[in-house]
Design an enzyme around this catalytic site. Sequence first.
Site, PDB file in Angstrom:
ATOM      1  N   ASP A 151      17.450  -9.456  -0.777  1.00  0.00           N
ATOM      2  CA  ASP A 151      16.232  -9.083  -0.242  1.00  0.00           C
ATOM      3  C   ASP A 151      15.688  -7.821  -0.889  1.00  0.00           C
ATOM      4  O   ASP A 151      16.457  -7.196  -1.866  1.00  0.00           O
ATOM      5  CB  ASP A 151      16.015  -9.205   1.008  1.00  0.00           C
ATOM      6  CG  ASP A 151      14.269  -9.529   1.673  1.00  0.00           C
ATOM      7  OD1 ASP A 151      13.888 -10.404   1.403  1.00  0.00           O
ATOM      8  OD2 ASP A 151      14.085  -8.251   2.033  1.00  0.00           O
ATOM      9  N   LYS A 177      18.403 -13.776   8.949  1.00  0.00           N
ATOM     10  CA  LYS A 177      17.971 -12.607   8.128  1.00  0.00           C
ATOM     11  C   LYS A 177      18.787 -11.614   8.645  1.00  0.00           C
ATOM     12  O   LYS A 177      19.378 -11.367   9.882  1.00  0.00           O
ATOM     13  CB  LYS A 177      16.479 -12.321   8.313  1.00  0.00           C
ATOM     14  CG  LYS A 177      16.043 -11.406   7.047  1.00  0.00           C
ATOM     15  CD  LYS A 177      15.702 -12.297   5.797  1.00  0.00           C
ATOM     16  CE  LYS A 177      15.356 -11.517   4.582  1.00  0.00           C
ATOM     17  NZ  LYS A 177      14.691 -12.473   3.527  1.00  0.00           N
TER      18      LYS A 177
HETATM   19  P1  NDP Z   1      12.916  -5.576  -4.469  1.00  0.00           P
HETATM   20  O1  NDP Z   1      13.723  -4.246  -3.645  1.00  0.00           O
HETATM   21  O2  NDP Z   1      13.442  -5.906  -5.619  1.00  0.00           O
HETATM   22  O3  NDP Z   1      11.353  -5.149  -4.778  1.00  0.00           O
HETATM   23  C1  NDP Z   1      10.351  -4.463  -3.784  1.00  0.00           C
HETATM   24  C2  NDP Z   1       9.429  -3.721  -4.508  1.00  0.00           C
HETATM   25  O4  NDP Z   1       8.439  -3.659  -3.594  1.00  0.00           O
HETATM   26  C3  NDP Z   1       9.388  -2.604  -5.167  1.00  0.00           C
HETATM   27  O5  NDP Z   1       8.638  -2.393  -6.212  1.00  0.00           O
HETATM   28  C4  NDP Z   1       9.295  -1.519  -4.063  1.00  0.00           C
HETATM   29  O6  NDP Z   1       8.969  -0.251  -4.599  1.00  0.00           O
HETATM   30  C5  NDP Z   1       7.955  -2.379  -3.232  1.00  0.00           C
HETATM   31  N1  NDP Z   1       8.159  -1.735  -2.064  1.00  0.00           N
HETATM   32  C6  NDP Z   1       9.062  -2.162  -0.921  1.00  0.00           C
HETATM   33  N2  NDP Z   1       8.739  -1.450   0.026  1.00  0.00           N
HETATM   34  C7  NDP Z   1       7.484  -0.948  -0.103  1.00  0.00           C
HETATM   35  C8  NDP Z   1       6.587  -0.294   0.675  1.00  0.00           C
HETATM   36  N3  NDP Z   1       6.800  -0.155   1.901  1.00  0.00           N
HETATM   37  N4  NDP Z   1       5.408   0.298   0.346  1.00  0.00           N
HETATM   38  C9  NDP Z   1       5.231  -0.299  -1.131  1.00  0.00           C
HETATM   39  N5  NDP Z   1       5.995  -0.898  -1.979  1.00  0.00           N
HETATM   40  C10 NDP Z   1       7.109  -1.164  -1.524  1.00  0.00           C
HETATM   41  O7  NDP Z   1      12.551  -6.699  -3.585  1.00  0.00           O
HETATM   42  P2  NDP Z   1      12.297  -8.339  -3.687  1.00  0.00           P
HETATM   43  O8  NDP Z   1      11.328  -8.225  -5.199  1.00  0.00           O
HETATM   44  O9  NDP Z   1      13.497  -9.157  -3.618  1.00  0.00           O
HETATM   45  O10 NDP Z   1      11.315  -8.444  -2.411  1.00  0.00           O
HETATM   46  C11 NDP Z   1      10.002  -8.363  -2.486  1.00  0.00           C
HETATM   47  C12 NDP Z   1       9.411  -9.422  -1.224  1.00  0.00           C
HETATM   48  O11 NDP Z   1       9.662 -10.614  -1.395  1.00  0.00           O
HETATM   49  C13 NDP Z   1       9.887  -8.773  -0.026  1.00  0.00           C
HETATM   50  O12 NDP Z   1       8.892  -9.157   1.201  1.00  0.00           O
HETATM   51  C14 NDP Z   1      10.954  -9.925   0.222  1.00  0.00           C
HETATM   52  O13 NDP Z   1      11.144 -10.208   1.584  1.00  0.00           O
HETATM   53  C15 NDP Z   1      10.151 -11.190  -0.423  1.00  0.00           C
HETATM   54  N6  NDP Z   1      11.273 -12.232  -0.783  1.00  0.00           N
HETATM   55  C16 NDP Z   1      12.238 -12.063  -1.714  1.00  0.00           C
HETATM   56  C17 NDP Z   1      13.067 -12.905  -1.899  1.00  0.00           C
HETATM   57  C18 NDP Z   1      14.005 -12.807  -3.203  1.00  0.00           C
HETATM   58  O14 NDP Z   1      14.395 -13.693  -3.579  1.00  0.00           O
HETATM   59  N7  NDP Z   1      14.513 -11.632  -3.448  1.00  0.00           N
HETATM   60  C19 NDP Z   1      12.821 -14.202  -1.670  1.00  0.00           C
HETATM   61  C20 NDP Z   1      11.659 -14.529  -0.747  1.00  0.00           C
HETATM   62  C21 NDP Z   1      10.948 -13.447  -0.477  1.00  0.00           C
HETATM   63  P3  NDP Z   1       9.880   0.925  -4.355  1.00  0.00           P
HETATM   64  O15 NDP Z   1      10.892   0.913  -5.760  1.00  0.00           O
HETATM   65  O16 NDP Z   1       8.797   2.078  -4.616  1.00  0.00           O
HETATM   66  O17 NDP Z   1      10.409   0.969  -2.870  1.00  0.00           O
END
Ligand code: NDP
Length: 450
Positions: free
Chosen positions: A171, A131
């Site tokens: 991510d 990562k």
């Molecule tokens: P994005 O950046 O597309 O979206 C993240 C979302 O989570 C946004 O809505 C963001 O809101 C919210 N968020 C982030 N940080 C916080 C926080 N501290 N408190 C509350 N809300 C928060 O990321 P992904 O959708 O790609 O990833 C989401 C999760 O899934 C992560 O844990 C990632 O590690 C996991 N994941 C992702 C994969 C992928 O293919 N993308 C694969 C496997 C796991 P805001 O815009 O307000 O920050």
Amino acid sequence: MTETVLPASVASVFEEVIRRNPGEGEFHQAVREVLESLGPVVAKHPEYADAEVIRRLCEPERQVIFRVPWTDDAGRVQLNRGFRVEFNSALGPYKGGLRFHPSVYLGIVKFLGFEQIFKNSLTGLPIGGAKGGSDFDPKGRSDAEVMRFCQSFMIELYRHLGEHTDVPAGDIGVGTREIGYLFGQYKRITNRFESGVLTGKGLTWGGSQVRTEATGYGAVFFVDEILRTAGESFEGRRAIVSGSGNVAIYAIEKIHELGGRVVACSDSNGYIVDEAGIDLDLLKDIKDVRRGRISEYAAQRPGAVSVPGGVIWDVPTDIALPCATQNELGENGAAALIRGGCRVVAEGANMPTTPGAVRALRAAGVRFAPGKAVNAGGVATSALEMQQNASRDSWSFEYTEQRLAEIVRSIHDRCLETAESYGAPGDYVAGANIAGFTRVADAMLAQGVV
Ligand code: NDP
């Protein structure tokens, strides 16, 4: 709720992890969660302990930390820190995403890299675990600023990458735009169009169909299997999905396709409730196209309500998918879900549920499935992208989605079968940890002390 006691056979490994990695709470949490499942494995397979497999697994093979200087639109020099933790390559080239978020530090990257080892192993595909990322915050930055940051980040990172060495993906904060800038810079530095060096690419330049949707779709396929095992389905069920990024959006899309209704989603400023079911076109327009805030949804959708600063777990539901970030669902959230009638919690994000919340949910009879199994469809489809790149082929959406669904089903079944064979029937946490661990551990044993 009180902490589970670690089996004596692995307690000393955990003490060593804490001593060698001070101040990295998320990493300690991720390691402990896996070690809690490994007592019966070590009892059955003393060869793992003899070869110090677990101790070696907890130490990354390589950690890179580097300076990322770049210039903003006003001509000021900005400075960030870049990370890549190449955790384990027993099963294949290092594979795992890059996260751009101000909260990123070594402990977050290590927790994510550690989880990635077991997740990648569970897919059955030939990929190791890694990562990376940076404390860079893309929010509010222009495209040109994001591009300059990505170019500076890649000027250091490129020397550690390669289609047979280390293959990053997206991510939090890293989507197709960022992967494009990173790929362009890698190509320019190396003078090679090496498609297999990054996944999550655009469809016209080496990307795979379904990669954008894969993590969210895969998570929902996993929940569908949980429901099917109990003779149930999504039909007519209420669901809530935290976050509104890549994983959340495509989880919502697939739940609706399977007959469920998602009534709430969120971002870091609060959540919205839409009893009619989330309007996905509107959500995608706000979050994907305009990069706006979730509160704008309620302003544009009659009947929807915005709850700024609120906690989404207060919304009554049958099924909850935490899809935002680590430790977003704590014990209060778990209590609210139980009060609201929730029967299934499946982690779309990585480690979104605190250990105390997991214990509370399970004690209340809620079926709980961990991120390393539930969200593995994302990295699995990245591995399918690597396969297509290696054979200079590109598969149809339908075929790729079918491959994704098959992989997720097999992960689900492997978790249940493994849990059963270790005397913990129905325990997805034990099943995922043990099945993920044994495949890596056997490869490490075969490859000697390296
Ligand atoms: P994005 O950046 O597309 O979206 C993240 C979302 O989570 C946004 O809505 C963001 O809101 C919210 N968020 C982030 N940080 C916080 C926080 N501290 N408190 C509350 N809300 C928060 O990321 P992904 O959708 O790609 O990833 C989401 C999760 O899934 C992560 O844990 C990632 O590690 C996991 N994941 C992702 C994969 C992928 O293919 N993308 C694969 C496997 C796991 P805001 O815009 O307000 O920050």
